[in-house]
Design a protein around this motif. Structure first.
Motif, PDB file in Angstrom:
ATOM      1  N   THR A  25      25.805  23.030  59.160  1.00 28.82           N
ATOM      2  CA  THR A  25      26.314  21.817  58.517  1.00 28.82           C
ATOM      3  C   THR A  25      27.055  21.011  59.565  1.00 28.82           C
ATOM      4  OG1 THR A  25      27.544  20.967  56.614  1.00 28.82           O
ATOM      5  CG2 THR A  25      28.510  22.848  57.755  1.00 28.82           C
ATOM      6  N   ARG A  33      28.511  12.703  52.404  1.00 34.12           N
ATOM      7  CA  ARG A  33      27.951  13.056  51.097  1.00 34.12           C
ATOM      8  C   ARG A  33      29.016  13.373  50.062  1.00 34.12           C
ATOM      9  NH1 ARG A  33      24.074  10.427  50.971  1.00 34.12           N
ATOM     10  NH2 ARG A  33      23.241  11.532  49.178  1.00 34.12           N
ATOM     11  N   CYS A 109      35.677  23.184  35.879  1.00 34.15           N
ATOM     12  CA  CYS A 109      36.395  22.041  36.470  1.00 34.15           C
ATOM     13  C   CYS A 109      37.025  21.141  35.418  1.00 34.15           C
ATOM     14  CB  CYS A 109      35.458  21.235  37.358  1.00 34.15           C
ATOM     15  SG  CYS A 109      34.852  22.193  38.751  1.00 34.15           S
ATOM     16  N   ARG A 148      25.292  26.643  52.203  1.00 30.71           N
ATOM     17  CA  ARG A 148      25.915  25.396  52.656  1.00 30.71           C
ATOM     18  C   ARG A 148      25.968  24.337  51.562  1.00 30.71           C
ATOM     19  NH1 ARG A 148      21.545  22.191  56.497  1.00 30.71           N
ATOM     20  NH2 ARG A 148      19.940  21.976  54.897  1.00 30.71           N
ATOM     21  N   GLY A 217      23.195  20.955  42.834  1.00 29.57           N
ATOM     22  CA  GLY A 217      24.111  19.833  43.054  1.00 29.57           C
ATOM     23  C   GLY A 217      23.585  18.502  42.568  1.00 29.57           C
ATOM     24  N   ARG A 218      22.320  18.272  42.825  1.00 35.62           N
ATOM     25  CA  ARG A 218      21.740  16.967  42.466  1.00 35.62           C
ATOM     26  C   ARG A 218      21.762  16.751  40.950  1.00 35.62           C
ATOM     27  NH1 ARG A 218      16.421  15.533  45.934  1.00 35.62           N
ATOM     28  NH2 ARG A 218      17.568  16.720  47.494  1.00 35.62           N
ATOM     29  N   HIS A 252      38.816  14.069  38.149  1.00 36.35           N
ATOM     30  CA  HIS A 252      38.492  15.340  38.811  1.00 36.35           C
ATOM     31  C   HIS A 252      37.932  15.013  40.186  1.00 36.35           C
ATOM     32  CE1 HIS A 252      37.011  19.176  39.848  1.00 36.35           C
ATOM     33  NE2 HIS A 252      35.737  18.901  39.621  1.00 36.35           N
ATOM     34  N   ASN A 255      33.611  14.778  44.181  1.00 36.69           N
ATOM     35  CA  ASN A 255      32.805  14.065  45.172  1.00 36.69           C
ATOM     36  C   ASN A 255      33.251  12.598  45.160  1.00 36.69           C
ATOM     37  OD1 ASN A 255      30.681  12.533  46.414  1.00 36.69           O
ATOM     38  ND2 ASN A 255      29.348  14.313  46.168  1.00 36.69           N
ATOM     39  N   ARG A 257      31.749  10.029  45.843  1.00 38.39           N
ATOM     40  CA  ARG A 257      30.747   9.091  45.306  1.00 38.39           C
ATOM     41  C   ARG A 257      30.832   9.024  43.779  1.00 38.39           C
ATOM     42  NH1 ARG A 257      25.297  10.882  46.907  1.00 38.39           N
ATOM     43  NH2 ARG A 257      26.148  12.932  47.345  1.00 38.39           N
ATOM     44  N   ASN A 282      37.244  20.181  46.284  1.00 37.12           N
ATOM     45  CA  ASN A 282      37.183  20.374  44.838  1.00 37.12           C
ATOM     46  C   ASN A 282      37.951  21.646  44.479  1.00 37.12           C
ATOM     47  OD1 ASN A 282      36.486  20.901  42.196  1.00 37.12           O
ATOM     48  ND2 ASN A 282      34.302  20.458  42.466  1.00 37.12           N
TER      49      ASN A 282
END
Ligand code: UT7
Length: 325
Positions: A25, A33, A109, A148, A217-218, A252, A255, A257, A282
């Motif tokens: 990474t 990201r 979360c 990763r 993740g996506r 929260h 990310n 984004r 996070n």
């Protein structure tokens, strides 16, 4: 009303460069990201309980309260130190509280939003007058450091608020209060973010399988933007408020984004969105109270401000809280 908030971060700082030293990474990928630059990790001196206690003392101090004012403790956590007693009850013991009650909430979360909602309802019902609502997580224990796609995202820490009954009828009085909370779950999406084990679970060879976090993740990203956006609308509509009424977004911190998308939806300038994901990563259920504590301590968030909190986590579970400080 939220009378005080406090946070605690464990001592081991892990930068993106530290991770890139042993993993395929890079600092650039992680920052672009996710917005994350670093995270903190527990060492042998910290536990989920000890971090919760440290955050609680700070929340009580800000509120000018003592453990004698606490008759309810709810901890949002997915990484308790033991199957039982709950972290909440351990915290009660370590704070020297001899009465009242407490329990943990497993809502990943969204754990803090879930815990806050329950504490608010119990206070309104007259079952408690002073509640410590805590998010505390040692996610480094359930992270697969060879993956990763997940191991760069999470950090450890704790945050707490002290929630006090209104002086009058228990409703949100002039002094501020929780205007609304909304909770949601969709168990059919349980396999896009989960832990593949638990205390007492054995693998096929009969060895303990304590479990590691697994995430698509996506997919989680896609649902997060949609569900959290709906949550924002729902919270405002329930209170007949508009976007312009919101002073602060305390989201929260998964990310940058996702956070930016929610800030844009509310039409809030970036300086009205509390961001800690760059420094804390996070921290799951701890992320909202950690961010809230930071912004209350440095004076950004003050009495009278309207604060919107929202979170989504493995379950899927998600929700919001709209609070007049
Ligand atoms: O708190 C609970 C809620 N959790 C969340 O809200 C998390 C939501 N999801 C996300 O934040 C993002 O989906 C991630 C940050 C997890 C991933 O970002 P992404 O833009 O969705 O990336 P991706 O998963 O689509 O992966 C893109 C590429 C892949 O490579 P290929 O297949 O395109 O060659 C991954 O293998 O990035 C690769 N990748 C990495 N590269 C460098 C994934 N992780 C890393 C990494 N370093 N750490």
């Amino acid at each position: 009303m939220i009378a005080g908030a406090g946070g605690y971060l464990p001592g081991r700082l892990v930068t993106n460069a530290d991770l890139a030293a042993t993993l395929d990474t890079s600092d650039a990928w992680i920052r672009e990201r996710t917005g994350i630059r670093q995270r903190y990790r527990v060492g042998p001196e910290d536990t989920t309980t000890s971090m919760a206690v440290a955050a609680s003392w700070r929340a009580l101090a800000m509120a000018g309260a003592t453990p004698a004012d606490v008759d309810l403790i709810i901890v949002g956590t997915s990484t308790p130190d033991q199957a039982f007693p709950s972290v909440a009850v351990r915290v009660q013991g370590l704070l020297g509280i001899e009465s009242g009650f407490g329990f943990d909430v497993g809502a990943a979360c969204a754990g803090f939003v879930y815990a806050l909602s329950l504490a608010d309802e119990l206070i309104r019902a007259g079952r408690a007058r002073g509640a410590l609502v805590i998010g505390s997580e040692s996610f480094s224990r359930i992270i697969d450091y060879t993956d990763r796609g997940t191991c760069v995202l999470f950090g450890d820490g704790a945050g707490a608020v002290f929630l006090k009954a209104a002086e009058g009828d228990g409703g949100p009085a002039d002094e501020g209060g929780i205007l609304s909370t909304h909770l949601h779950a969709q168990g059919s999406l349980g396999d896009i973010l989960f832990v593949d084990g638990a205390v007492g679970v054995l693998d096929s060879a009969g060895s303990p399988l304590p479990g590691k976090l697994r995430m698509n993740g996506r997919e989680v990203f896609r649902h997060a933007v949609q569900r959290l956006s709906e949550s924002v609308d729902e919270a405002l509509a329930a209170n007949a408020l508009s976007r312009a009424d919101v002073d602060w977004l305390v989201p929260h911190q998964a990310n940058i984004r996702i956070i930016d998308a929610m800030g844009r939806k509310l039409g809030l300038p970036p300086e009205r969105v509390v961001i800690t994901v760059d420094r804390h990563a996070n921290t799951s259920a701890a992320s909202i109270p950690l961010a809230l504590a930071e912004a209350m301590e440095d004076g950004r968030i003050g009495r009278g401000h309207l604060v919107l909190m929202e979170a989504l986590g493995g379950g899927l579970v998600w929700g919001s809280a709209l609070v007049r400080m």
